[in-house]
Write a protein that holds these residues in place. Structure first.
Motif, PDB file in Angstrom:
ATOM      1  N   ALA A 133       0.738  -0.839   0.090  1.00 13.55           N
ATOM      2  CA  ALA A 133       0.021  -0.061   0.024  1.00 13.55           C
ATOM      3  C   ALA A 133       0.802   1.611  -0.407  1.00 13.55           C
ATOM      4  CB  ALA A 133      -0.590   0.050   1.381  1.00 13.55           C
ATOM      5  N   ALA A 134       1.977   1.656   0.888  1.00  9.00           N
ATOM      6  CA  ALA A 134       3.145   2.655   0.652  1.00  9.00           C
ATOM      7  C   ALA A 134       3.479   2.332  -0.364  1.00  9.00           C
ATOM      8  CB  ALA A 134       3.971   2.320   1.954  1.00  9.00           C
ATOM      9  N   ASN A 135       4.409   1.193  -0.792  1.00  6.65           N
ATOM     10  CA  ASN A 135       4.581   1.303  -2.175  1.00  6.65           C
ATOM     11  C   ASN A 135       4.171   1.733  -3.414  1.00  6.65           C
ATOM     12  OD1 ASN A 135       8.115  -0.425  -2.266  1.00  6.65           O
ATOM     13  ND2 ASN A 135       7.070   1.277  -3.399  1.00  6.65           N
ATOM     14  N   SER A 136       2.959   1.801  -3.507  1.00  2.04           N
ATOM     15  CA  SER A 136       2.300   2.334  -4.264  1.00  2.04           C
ATOM     16  C   SER A 136       2.235   3.693  -4.748  1.00  2.04           C
ATOM     17  CB  SER A 136       0.868   1.538  -3.977  1.00  2.04           C
ATOM     18  OG  SER A 136       0.301   2.630  -3.616  1.00  2.04           O
ATOM     19  N   LEU A 137       2.561   4.332  -3.663  1.00  3.64           N
ATOM     20  CA  LEU A 137       2.409   5.549  -3.623  1.00  3.64           C
ATOM     21  C   LEU A 137       4.339   6.238  -4.430  1.00  3.64           C
ATOM     22  CD1 LEU A 137       0.721   6.587  -0.707  1.00  3.64           C
ATOM     23  CD2 LEU A 137       0.053   6.662  -3.015  1.00  3.64           C
ATOM     24  N   VAL A 138       4.958   5.590  -4.568  1.00  2.00           N
ATOM     25  CA  VAL A 138       6.535   5.552  -4.808  1.00  2.00           C
ATOM     26  C   VAL A 138       6.774   4.466  -5.998  1.00  2.00           C
ATOM     27  CG1 VAL A 138       9.349   5.410  -3.401  1.00  2.00           C
ATOM     28  CG2 VAL A 138       6.615   5.779  -2.459  1.00  2.00           C
ATOM     29  N   THR A 139       7.160   4.968  -6.997  1.00  2.00           N
ATOM     30  CA  THR A 139       7.389   4.781  -7.441  1.00  2.00           C
ATOM     31  C   THR A 139       8.891   4.228  -8.679  1.00  2.00           C
ATOM     32  OG1 THR A 139       7.262   6.692  -9.549  1.00  2.00           O
ATOM     33  CG2 THR A 139       5.658   5.553  -9.502  1.00  2.00           C
ATOM     34  N   ASP A 140      10.063   4.949  -7.546  1.00  4.32           N
ATOM     35  CA  ASP A 140      11.469   4.569  -8.031  1.00  4.32           C
ATOM     36  C   ASP A 140      11.974   3.860  -6.987  1.00  4.32           C
ATOM     37  OD1 ASP A 140      11.064   6.551  -6.262  1.00  4.32           O
ATOM     38  OD2 ASP A 140      13.032   7.509  -6.305  1.00  4.32           O
ATOM     39  N   ARG A 141      11.848   3.827  -5.945  1.00  2.00           N
ATOM     40  CA  ARG A 141      12.691   2.901  -4.986  1.00  2.00           C
ATOM     41  C   ARG A 141      11.761   2.417  -3.944  1.00  2.00           C
ATOM     42  NH1 ARG A 141      17.450   4.071  -6.248  1.00  2.00           N
ATOM     43  NH2 ARG A 141      17.522   6.368  -6.608  1.00  2.00           N
ATOM     44  N   PHE A 142      12.896   1.194  -4.072  1.00  2.00           N
ATOM     45  CA  PHE A 142      11.551  -0.217  -3.126  1.00  2.00           C
ATOM     46  C   PHE A 142      11.772  -0.040  -1.249  1.00  2.00           C
ATOM     47  CE2 PHE A 142      12.094  -4.217  -0.468  1.00  2.00           C
ATOM     48  CZ  PHE A 142      11.002  -4.988  -1.355  1.00  2.00           C
ATOM     49  N   LEU A 143      10.947   0.164  -1.397  1.00  2.00           N
ATOM     50  CA  LEU A 143      10.248   0.624   0.213  1.00  2.00           C
ATOM     51  C   LEU A 143      11.059  -0.457   1.654  1.00  2.00           C
ATOM     52  CD1 LEU A 143       6.819   1.945   0.704  1.00  2.00           C
ATOM     53  CD2 LEU A 143       9.773   3.519   0.620  1.00  2.00           C
ATOM     54  N   LEU A 144      11.737   0.084   2.669  1.00  2.00           N
ATOM     55  CA  LEU A 144      11.749  -1.476   3.572  1.00  2.00           C
ATOM     56  C   LEU A 144      11.113  -1.129   4.969  1.00  2.00           C
ATOM     57  CD1 LEU A 144      15.777  -0.945   3.519  1.00  2.00           C
ATOM     58  CD2 LEU A 144      14.450  -2.719   1.997  1.00  2.00           C
ATOM     59  N   THR A 145      10.811  -2.021   5.328  1.00  2.00           N
ATOM     60  CA  THR A 145       9.869  -1.609   6.211  1.00  2.00           C
ATOM     61  C   THR A 145      11.239  -1.581   7.963  1.00  2.00           C
ATOM     62  OG1 THR A 145       8.908  -3.897   6.344  1.00  2.00           O
ATOM     63  CG2 THR A 145       8.890  -3.561   8.774  1.00  2.00           C
ATOM     64  N   THR A 146      10.870  -0.675   8.562  1.00  2.00           N
ATOM     65  CA  THR A 146      11.663  -0.513  10.123  1.00  2.00           C
ATOM     66  C   THR A 146      10.845  -0.515  10.726  1.00  2.00           C
ATOM     67  OG1 THR A 146      10.190   1.742   9.606  1.00  2.00           O
ATOM     68  CG2 THR A 146      12.627   1.682   8.675  1.00  2.00           C
ATOM     69  N   GLN A 147       9.600  -0.689  10.987  1.00  2.00           N
ATOM     70  CA  GLN A 147       9.137  -1.309  12.512  1.00  2.00           C
ATOM     71  C   GLN A 147       7.395  -1.948  11.864  1.00  2.00           C
ATOM     72  OE1 GLN A 147       6.344   0.648  13.623  1.00  2.00           O
ATOM     73  NE2 GLN A 147       5.883  -0.255  15.262  1.00  2.00           N
ATOM     74  N   PHE A 148       6.664  -2.282  12.682  1.00  2.00           N
ATOM     75  CA  PHE A 148       5.820  -2.862  12.302  1.00  2.00           C
ATOM     76  C   PHE A 148       5.405  -3.924  13.863  1.00  2.00           C
ATOM     77  CE2 PHE A 148       1.931  -5.549  10.210  1.00  2.00           C
ATOM     78  CZ  PHE A 148       1.932  -4.480   9.343  1.00  2.00           C
ATOM     79  N   ASN A 149       4.519  -3.557  14.141  1.00  2.00           N
ATOM     80  CA  ASN A 149       3.360  -4.187  15.519  1.00  2.00           C
ATOM     81  C   ASN A 149       2.317  -4.338  15.330  1.00  2.00           C
ATOM     82  OD1 ASN A 149       4.809  -2.500  17.625  1.00  2.00           O
ATOM     83  ND2 ASN A 149       3.742  -0.649  17.505  1.00  2.00           N
ATOM     84  N   LEU A 150       1.719  -6.058  15.526  1.00  2.00           N
ATOM     85  CA  LEU A 150       0.948  -6.537  15.542  1.00  2.00           C
ATOM     86  C   LEU A 150      -0.203  -6.920  16.108  1.00  2.00           C
ATOM     87  CD1 LEU A 150       2.865  -9.377  13.565  1.00  2.00           C
ATOM     88  CD2 LEU A 150       1.637  -8.180  12.886  1.00  2.00           C
ATOM     89  N   LEU A 151      -1.929  -6.738  16.277  1.00  2.00           N
ATOM     90  CA  LEU A 151      -2.113  -6.949  17.609  1.00  2.00           C
ATOM     91  C   LEU A 151      -3.136  -7.874  16.652  1.00  2.00           C
ATOM     92  CD1 LEU A 151      -3.935  -6.462  19.361  1.00  2.00           C
ATOM     93  CD2 LEU A 151      -5.655  -4.779  18.278  1.00  2.00           C
ATOM     94  N   LEU A 152      -2.869  -9.235  17.444  1.00  2.00           N
ATOM     95  CA  LEU A 152      -3.256 -10.574  17.049  1.00  2.00           C
ATOM     96  C   LEU A 152      -4.999 -11.240  17.881  1.00  2.00           C
ATOM     97  CD1 LEU A 152      -0.352 -13.160  17.228  1.00  2.00           C
ATOM     98  CD2 LEU A 152      -1.517 -11.486  14.656  1.00  2.00           C
ATOM     99  N   THR A 153      -6.051 -10.634  17.314  1.00  2.00           N
ATOM    100  CA  THR A 153      -7.178 -11.203  17.571  1.00  2.00           C
ATOM    101  C   THR A 153      -8.135 -12.158  17.908  1.00  2.00           C
ATOM    102  OG1 THR A 153      -8.703  -9.872  16.606  1.00  2.00           O
ATOM    103  CG2 THR A 153      -7.454  -8.571  17.866  1.00  2.00           C
ATOM    104  N   ARG A 154      -7.644 -13.542  16.745  1.00  2.00           N
ATOM    105  CA  ARG A 154      -8.354 -14.272  16.713  1.00  2.00           C
ATOM    106  C   ARG A 154      -7.425 -15.095  16.291  1.00  2.00           C
ATOM    107  NH1 ARG A 154     -14.700 -13.178  15.994  1.00  2.00           N
ATOM    108  NH2 ARG A 154     -15.071 -15.586  15.644  1.00  2.00           N
ATOM    109  N   ARG A 155      -7.782 -16.599  16.349  1.00  2.00           N
ATOM    110  CA  ARG A 155      -7.170 -17.838  15.772  1.00  2.00           C
ATOM    111  C   ARG A 155      -7.704 -17.885  14.156  1.00  2.00           C
ATOM    112  NH1 ARG A 155      -6.177 -23.089  19.050  1.00  2.00           N
ATOM    113  NH2 ARG A 155      -7.327 -23.906  16.918  1.00  2.00           N
TER     114      ARG A 155
END
Length: 151
Positions: free
Chosen positions: A72-94
């Motif tokens: 979704a983020a890289n769809s806005l950037v046409t020249d460079r590959f993005l890198l994940t620098t941080q990611f938080n998860l909330l798991l609510t169901r199996r």
């Protein structure tokens, strides 16, 4: 049939890039980028993804959520590959065997750091997890990556 141009060509190239990533040989999934700042990944959970207690391991949640937010983020950037620098998860169901959709959307940022989130929805339409991440421009040109094809 005329090949896509501009924004649509970039979206199709990102979908191709996703399909060509070696990690995706381990996960039966497809990416769709329907518009700027939006990405969807359709994924099939099976017992290969289970931990010892009989449900999908957290790596499956992370992979789908991170990828959906990233694209979704890289769809806005046409020249460079993005890198994940941080990611938080909330798991609510199996998660059990069946189809799952990760829906990613861009939230903010347009220069150096992008913020995007994603939610994971099971076959019954129930949200089972969500995540938010930050993504930064890299020095890696999209055009030089195998699978990124704009024509």
């Amino acid at each position: 049939m005329t090949p896509p141009e501009g924004e649509a060509a970039h979206f199709r190239a990102l979908e191709s890039l996703y399909a060509h990533a070696p990690i995706n040989r381990l996960f039966e999934s497809t990416l769709e980028v329907p518009g700027p700042g939006i990405a969807r990944i359709r994924f099939m959970v099976d017992e290969r993804h289970y931990h010892a207690a009989g449900a999908a391991h957290g790596t499956s949640y992370f992979k789908m959520l991170d990828d959906a937010a990233f694209y979704a983020a890289n769809s806005l950037v046409t020249d460079r590959f993005l890198l994940t620098t941080q990611f938080n998860l909330l798991l609510t169901r199996r998660l059990k065997v069946g189809p799952v959709t990760a829906e990613g959307r861009w939230i903010s940022g347009q220069r150096r750091v992008f913020v995007a989130d994603a939610r994971l929805v099971d076959a019954g339409g129930e949200e089972v997890a969500r995540g938010t991440g930050t993504f930064m421009r890299s020095q890696i040109a999209l055009a030089g990556l195998p699978g990124y094809r704009t024509a």
